[in-house]
Enzyme design. Structure first.
Site, PDB file in Angstrom:
ATOM      1  N   LYS A 109       0.835  -1.194   0.000  1.00 56.03           N
ATOM      2  CA  LYS A 109       0.000   0.000   0.000  1.00 56.03           C
ATOM      3  C   LYS A 109       0.875   1.251   0.000  1.00 56.03           C
ATOM      4  CE  LYS A 109      -4.213  -1.735   0.292  1.00 56.03           C
ATOM      5  NZ  LYS A 109      -5.315  -1.408  -0.652  1.00 56.03           N
ATOM      6  N   LYS A 214     -13.318  -7.850  -7.629  1.00 55.58           N
ATOM      7  CA  LYS A 214     -13.722  -8.368  -6.329  1.00 55.58           C
ATOM      8  C   LYS A 214     -15.176  -8.803  -6.430  1.00 55.58           C
ATOM      9  CE  LYS A 214     -10.455  -5.247  -4.101  1.00 55.58           C
ATOM     10  NZ  LYS A 214     -10.207  -4.143  -3.155  1.00 55.58           N
TER      11      LYS A 214
END
EC number: 4.2.1.113
Length: 324
Positions: A109, A214
């Site tokens: 991240k 997703k």
């Protein structure tokens, strides 16, 4: 099919759990999930708390698919997964990576609010130092503007990047970043697919080299498969910080894709200090075998959310069911 499942039937099995995190992720140390048990098995409804009801209704559609319809047939039984490194300090990277068994791909991240590009570089560099042969991908969650993204990715590319996920927020800016980088760093679209009213816009605009998909935000495994087929781009399957019940839907999607060229972001249960099943879906030797999971009543009791949070989730379930 989805609208035919009565609200009372969903409420009858609903359980709300609050799962502790090992490290802060998306700004939280507790991940709340609502679980349902249908005739096809356990299902998870866990849109992040800041999402509105319209967006969250797609997550409920995915849960109903999982619990009442079941998953389509897969073409593979083992899914390679990546490790995920939150926006921690470089010194914390070894402990995070230690939770992922045998992985050869790491997502890091970056662009965390309140942090700097130097923080990002230190974190990515720590991963490269520990895993010199690993594939490294970075995920900005749309946190840069176009100029920042080009500068940041040019700098971070010295570590060797597999791709950069959602470097900027808009499709137009992503297309501009992709043109500026001219193939030196591949661009992956995540929020531009799962949060968009038109998930195919990014493909039509030539704004990405691949998609991150997703199951829950796209309305279920079958809907996600259709979007990937129509987009005509390679796909990476990822999760949304789910319990093992939610990860099962991601595995079903990864198992059913005709091609799976990238390791999937389905190892995030390793970031949690608790789960709803004793037999968690976590990486073993770099991947996860496709199998069903069932919530454990003892663990549901142990991690039961406080009454006010349970009521909040049940009210949300009612509102989202009305939108199906």
């Amino acid at each position: 099919m989805l609208a035919m499942v009565a609200l009372d039937e969903l409420l009858a099995s609903a359980r709300v759990a609050s799962l502790p995190m090992r490290v802060k992720f998306r700004g939280v140390l507790e991940r709340e999930v609502l679980l349902l048990e249908g005739p096809a098995g356990w299902a998870e409804f866990s849109p992040f708390v800041e999402y509105d009801d319209v967006e969250s209704a797609r997550w409920l559609a995915s849960a109903v698919e999982a619990g009442w319809l079941g998953y389509p047939e897969g073409v593979r039984e083992w899914i390679p997964v990546n490790a995920t490194v939150p926006a921690v300090s470089a010194a914390e990277v070894p402990a995070v990576l230690a939770a992922f068994d045998g992985v050869h791909t790491v997502k890091v991240k970056v662009a965390e609010p309140g942090q700097t590009l130097r923080d990002d570089a230190a974190r990515v560099g720590a991963v490269r130092h520990l895993l010199p042969d690993a594939r490294i991908r970075v995920d900005a969650n749309g946190g840069w503007d176009a100029d920042q993204a080009v500068r940041a990715l040019a700098m971070l590319s010295v570590f060797g990047l597999e791709y950069a996920e959602q470097p900027v927020a808009s499709v137009a800016d992503m297309a501009a970043v992709r043109r500026a980088l001219a193939g030196s760093v591949l661009i992956a679209a995540d929020e531009s697919v799962r949060k968009a009213t038109d998930p195919l816009a990014v493909a039509r605009a030539g704004a990405a080299d691949l998609l991150v998909v997703k199951a829950a935000p796209l309305g279920g495994v079958r809907q996600a498969l259709e979007i990937v087929a129509e987009a005509g781009l390679p796909a990476v399957v990822s999760s949304a910080l789910d319990s093992s019940v939610g990860i099962r839907a991601g595995l079903a999607l990864a198992a059913a894709l005709p091609q799976l060229p990238y390791a999937c972001g389905l190892g995030t249960v390793s970031l949690m200090a608790g789960d709803v099943t004793a037999n968690s879906l976590v990486a073993v030797s770099g991947g996860i075998a496709v199998r069903d999971v069932a919530a454990d009543p003892e663990l549901l009791d142990r991690f039961a959310a406080p009454a006010e949070r349970r009521d909040w989730w049940l009210d949300r379930l009612r509102r989202c069911h009305a939108l199906l």
